[in-house]
Design a protein around this motif. Structure first.
Motif, PDB file in Angstrom:
ATOM      1  N   ALA A  50       0.834  -1.197   0.000  1.00 13.40           N
ATOM      2  CA  ALA A  50       0.000   0.000   0.000  1.00 13.40           C
ATOM      3  C   ALA A  50       0.870   1.247   0.000  1.00 13.40           C
ATOM      4  O   ALA A  50       0.603   2.229  -0.690  1.00 13.40           O
ATOM      5  CB  ALA A  50      -0.904  -0.005   1.220  1.00 13.40           C
ATOM      6  N   ARG A  51       1.899   1.181   0.776  1.00 10.47           N
ATOM      7  CA  ARG A  51       2.830   2.305   0.858  1.00 10.47           C
ATOM      8  C   ARG A  51       3.448   2.605  -0.491  1.00 10.47           C
ATOM      9  O   ARG A  51       3.438   3.730  -0.970  1.00 10.47           O
ATOM     10  CB  ARG A  51       3.944   1.911   1.808  1.00 10.47           C
ATOM     11  CG  ARG A  51       3.910   2.695   3.051  1.00 10.47           C
ATOM     12  CD  ARG A  51       5.033   2.327   3.948  1.00 10.47           C
ATOM     13  NE  ARG A  51       5.387   3.494   4.723  1.00 10.47           N
ATOM     14  CZ  ARG A  51       6.001   3.420   5.881  1.00 10.47           C
ATOM     15  NH1 ARG A  51       6.338   2.245   6.373  1.00 10.47           N
ATOM     16  NH2 ARG A  51       6.283   4.502   6.539  1.00 10.47           N
ATOM     17  N   ASP A  52       3.999   1.551  -1.080  1.00  9.46           N
ATOM     18  CA  ASP A  52       4.658   1.719  -2.366  1.00  9.46           C
ATOM     19  C   ASP A  52       3.674   2.203  -3.415  1.00  9.46           C
ATOM     20  O   ASP A  52       4.006   3.026  -4.260  1.00  9.46           O
ATOM     21  CB  ASP A  52       5.256   0.388  -2.823  1.00  9.46           C
ATOM     22  CG  ASP A  52       6.417  -0.030  -1.950  1.00  9.46           C
ATOM     23  OD1 ASP A  52       6.931   0.831  -1.207  1.00  9.46           O
ATOM     24  OD2 ASP A  52       6.811  -1.202  -2.003  1.00  9.46           O
ATOM     25  N   LEU A  53       2.478   1.686  -3.341  1.00 12.90           N
ATOM     26  CA  LEU A  53       1.483   2.043  -4.342  1.00 12.90           C
ATOM     27  C   LEU A  53       1.153   3.530  -4.292  1.00 12.90           C
ATOM     28  O   LEU A  53       1.126   4.208  -5.310  1.00 12.90           O
ATOM     29  CB  LEU A  53       0.205   1.231  -4.119  1.00 12.90           C
ATOM     30  CG  LEU A  53      -0.900   1.462  -5.148  1.00 12.90           C
ATOM     31  CD1 LEU A  53      -0.399   1.149  -6.548  1.00 12.90           C
ATOM     32  CD2 LEU A  53      -2.111   0.619  -4.813  1.00 12.90           C
ATOM     33  N   SER A  54       0.948   4.031  -3.095  1.00 11.37           N
ATOM     34  CA  SER A  54       0.549   5.429  -3.021  1.00 11.37           C
ATOM     35  C   SER A  54       1.722   6.382  -3.228  1.00 11.37           C
ATOM     36  O   SER A  54       1.515   7.551  -3.524  1.00 11.37           O
ATOM     37  CB  SER A  54      -0.154   5.720  -1.700  1.00 11.37           C
ATOM     38  OG  SER A  54       0.651   5.367  -0.633  1.00 11.37           O
ATOM     39  N   LYS A  55       2.905   5.879  -3.086  1.00 13.54           N
ATOM     40  CA  LYS A  55       4.049   6.774  -3.270  1.00 13.54           C
ATOM     41  C   LYS A  55       4.485   6.910  -4.727  1.00 13.54           C
ATOM     42  O   LYS A  55       5.303   7.748  -5.043  1.00 13.54           O
ATOM     43  CB  LYS A  55       5.224   6.299  -2.421  1.00 13.54           C
ATOM     44  CG  LYS A  55       5.057   6.677  -0.951  1.00 13.54           C
ATOM     45  CD  LYS A  55       6.366   6.929  -0.256  1.00 13.54           C
ATOM     46  CE  LYS A  55       7.080   5.638   0.050  1.00 13.54           C
ATOM     47  NZ  LYS A  55       7.848   5.698   1.297  1.00 13.54           N
ATOM     48  N   LYS A 113       8.167  -3.375  -9.909  1.00 16.32           N
ATOM     49  CA  LYS A 113       8.373  -2.906  -8.535  1.00 16.32           C
ATOM     50  C   LYS A 113       8.571  -1.400  -8.456  1.00 16.32           C
ATOM     51  O   LYS A 113       8.927  -0.888  -7.402  1.00 16.32           O
ATOM     52  CB  LYS A 113       9.604  -3.606  -7.935  1.00 16.32           C
ATOM     53  CG  LYS A 113       9.611  -5.115  -8.050  1.00 16.32           C
ATOM     54  CD  LYS A 113       8.859  -5.773  -6.908  1.00 16.32           C
ATOM     55  CE  LYS A 113       9.075  -7.275  -6.980  1.00 16.32           C
ATOM     56  NZ  LYS A 113       8.184  -8.005  -6.075  1.00 16.32           N
ATOM     57  N   ARG A 114       8.399  -0.722  -9.554  1.00 14.74           N
ATOM     58  CA  ARG A 114       8.596   0.727  -9.581  1.00 14.74           C
ATOM     59  C   ARG A 114       9.928   1.119  -8.952  1.00 14.74           C
ATOM     60  O   ARG A 114      10.003   1.947  -8.048  1.00 14.74           O
ATOM     61  CB  ARG A 114       7.455   1.424  -8.833  1.00 14.74           C
ATOM     62  CG  ARG A 114       6.092   1.271  -9.464  1.00 14.74           C
ATOM     63  CD  ARG A 114       6.050   1.890 -10.846  1.00 14.74           C
ATOM     64  NE  ARG A 114       4.727   1.863 -11.462  1.00 14.74           N
ATOM     65  CZ  ARG A 114       4.337   0.933 -12.344  1.00 14.74           C
ATOM     66  NH1 ARG A 114       5.140  -0.061 -12.690  1.00 14.74           N
ATOM     67  NH2 ARG A 114       3.142   0.997 -12.881  1.00 14.74           N
ATOM     68  N   LEU A 115      10.973   0.509  -9.454  1.00 13.22           N
ATOM     69  CA  LEU A 115      12.297   0.756  -8.885  1.00 13.22           C
ATOM     70  C   LEU A 115      12.846   2.112  -9.292  1.00 13.22           C
ATOM     71  O   LEU A 115      12.509   2.646 -10.336  1.00 13.22           O
ATOM     72  CB  LEU A 115      13.281  -0.322  -9.349  1.00 13.22           C
ATOM     73  CG  LEU A 115      12.881  -1.762  -9.058  1.00 13.22           C
ATOM     74  CD1 LEU A 115      13.949  -2.705  -9.580  1.00 13.22           C
ATOM     75  CD2 LEU A 115      12.675  -1.949  -7.570  1.00 13.22           C
TER      76      LEU A 115
END
Lengths: 343, 343
Positions: A50-55, A113-115
């Motif tokens: 969730a964190r990664d998604l919203s960031k 992974k949106r690296l």
DNA sequence: TTGAAAGCGCTAACAT
DNA sequence: ATGTTAGCGCTTTCAA
């Protein structure tokens, strides 16, 4: 157990929880303490998806390793992991086989992974600008550089040793002792990577001494694996004993060579000198101790991470960093003595 | 590049894209082909955070490794990775230091990444039921079992060798050859884990032969690291040469021992026999070849994964799987000869 | 067979 | 200093 539960439990809004979680300054100390306590009591751990998604952008860098199991790369990898963690980034790793393509793996990882960036470890690097274009994030090649590609130096970073020169130097060390008949132990002469470069260094060092290349002295193993290296040397020794030294392109292979020589009744260094490149831990404990050009393993991993983070933070542009090896003198070097020719 | 872009590009709804992505059957072949083509052309890769978030449960298992850098654990880890990938699961790994707590790390990982299960590699295992309760997902201990805890056997799984018995057997191998003065090389005698168990096996094997424990023959290294083992043996040899064999609790330490003995002018196995447990790759290439009880490394990793997946899929309950080592006869064993007492 | 829409748990812009 | 709310990109009911 979500942020909402924590919010209800501590009687504030989820935003405040989020602020505490991310160390935002604008939270009253009193409230912060209350929230922290709630988090503690509920054993709350944020959902990283969730964190990664919203960031939209994560603080994650990817490492694509070609050639798992290689102890040298393993050490570099550990160093990278430490550096990444220290910088408060996280790391995802992806091991690939020697037949797979690190660029497409890397590209896919970046999207999945949106690296923020990539580190390639132990790669091949004969990429073209078109391939690179699919990557879309900065990357650094660790332990090698774009020796075979046509890439603009601004387009990538790397941390590497000069494989050609180090190999040249290794072989020169042998010729300086008087060796003329020097075998080379490698994976393949044309892997478009370090094996090929080191082989070239070997060839040119011989040539600079006026020694012509003897194809019978090329020991080509099926892979870099220690078992394959051992078999290769074993077979080689059945046919050929007319040499006084071996240049092994990697420590693991050198360890195998010592054993194979020993089994064949040849003493190192009296009957055969041996030198290699890498400097892995266990090669300090062979008998005799392997003489090797030690790569600055810890540094290489650390620098790779530092460079990548600097590029990401716009502190500097891409760069190619060449590091130096250091000779670790072991006991595998001696002057040549005449060997009985036993074909 | 999101699922929405692909939907627009191919003129269908995002739901359909999702269906194609997840191989749902109810999509017309024609549409499926069109979507696949769009995905291909756009180089679309799904965002795994979004995926994981909406699925609430991921197909991910976590591996917590204690003692990075240990070549034995590294090999097991590779085997786990292969098995996980083959089962179409993904894996996240977390390395911890020897002072950290694997349970709390694991618990945090589970919450953070919504893991389905855990594998602990190289842990300590003196956990209590209360600690375990924080985990909330099935787990398997790989390379050790609950020897020091009070855990119900239904509460966890494990794949392990009988450290005590294997150590006992190792030492018996030495006493059977006639050795009486047998040193033990270990990290610590009380790590609540394999070192302690193997030490116990050593003690009891001696006792069974009527040999009383000689504290001067315990070589305690600072860690399991090869460098520390080497230093420990080196120091030991300065003070004590009244022994005829060494039982090393790990291969890496045994390799160090061979070198230290060699440096001190002691020949293996003529002056000192050596036996150990592990069976890492490089110990085949020491001179002489290390005689060691080989753990079924590849199997242990693979079984750990299989058991975990079976438990997750309710195919079976938790289980403790004991595997056997296999003696790899090297050249480090001989009958004792009288050593000159040089205190 | 397909689509609309409601979340999954979090962050961040905006409002108060 | 704190809360409200609109997404982030996907999966999954539910309806059509």
């Amino acid at each position: 157990m979500t942020i909402k539960d924590v919010a209800e439990y501590s009687g504030v809004s989820i935003t405040t929880i989020s602020r505490v979680l991310n160390n935002h300054p604008d939270v009253r100390e009193e409230v912060r303490a209350k929230v922290l306590k709630a988090i503690e009591e509920l054993h709350y751990v944020p959902n990283s998806s969730a964190r990664d998604l919203s960031k939209t952008q994560t603080d994650t860098i990817g490492v694509v390793v070609r050639g798992a199991g290689n102890p040298f790369l393993n050490s570099v990898l550990r160093s990278i992991e430490t550096a990444v963690r220290k910088a408060n980034y996280s790391m995802v790793m992806c091991q690939i086989g020697s037949s797979e393509d690190e660029i497409s793996e890397g590209a896919s990882l970046v999207r999945s992974k949106r690296l923020k960036g990539l580190i390639f470890l132990g790669g091949r690097f004969d990429y073209t600008p078109e391939q690179i274009a699919t990557l879309s994030v900065p990357f650094v090649c660790c332990t090698y550089t774009n020796s075979f590609g046509s890439l603009n130096r601004k387009a990538y970073s790397s941390v590497y040793i000069d494989d050609y020169a180090e190999a040249f130097r290794s072989v020169k060390t042998l010729t300086n002792l008087g060796h003329k008949k020097i075998a080379v132990l490698l994976g393949t002469t044309c892997d478009r990577s370090i094996s090929e470069l080191r082989f070239k260094g070997y060839c040119d060092a011989l040539e600079s001494e006026g020694i012509s290349l003897d194809k019978n002295l090329i020991i080509e193993a099926k892979s870099f694996h220690i078992d394959d290296a051992f078999k290769a040397v074993e077979n080689f020794l059945k046919k050929n004993k007319d040499f006084t030294a071996i240049f092994s392109i990697a420590d693991a292979m050198g360890i195998a060579a010592i054993k194979a020589l020993y089994n064949a009744g040849l003493k190192v260094p009296e009957d055969c000198s041996l030198i290699s490149i890498d400097g892995i831990e266990v090669s300090k404990y062979t008998i005799p101790t392997l003489t090797t050009f030690v790569q600055p393993i810890e540094k290489m991993g650390r620098y790779a991470v530092e460079i990548l983070l600097d590029v990401l933070n716009n502190n500097r542009g891409n760069c190619q960093l060449k590091v130096e090896t250091l000779l670790r003198e072991g006991g595998t070097l001696a002057k040549p003595k005449n060997l009985i020719f036993t074909p």
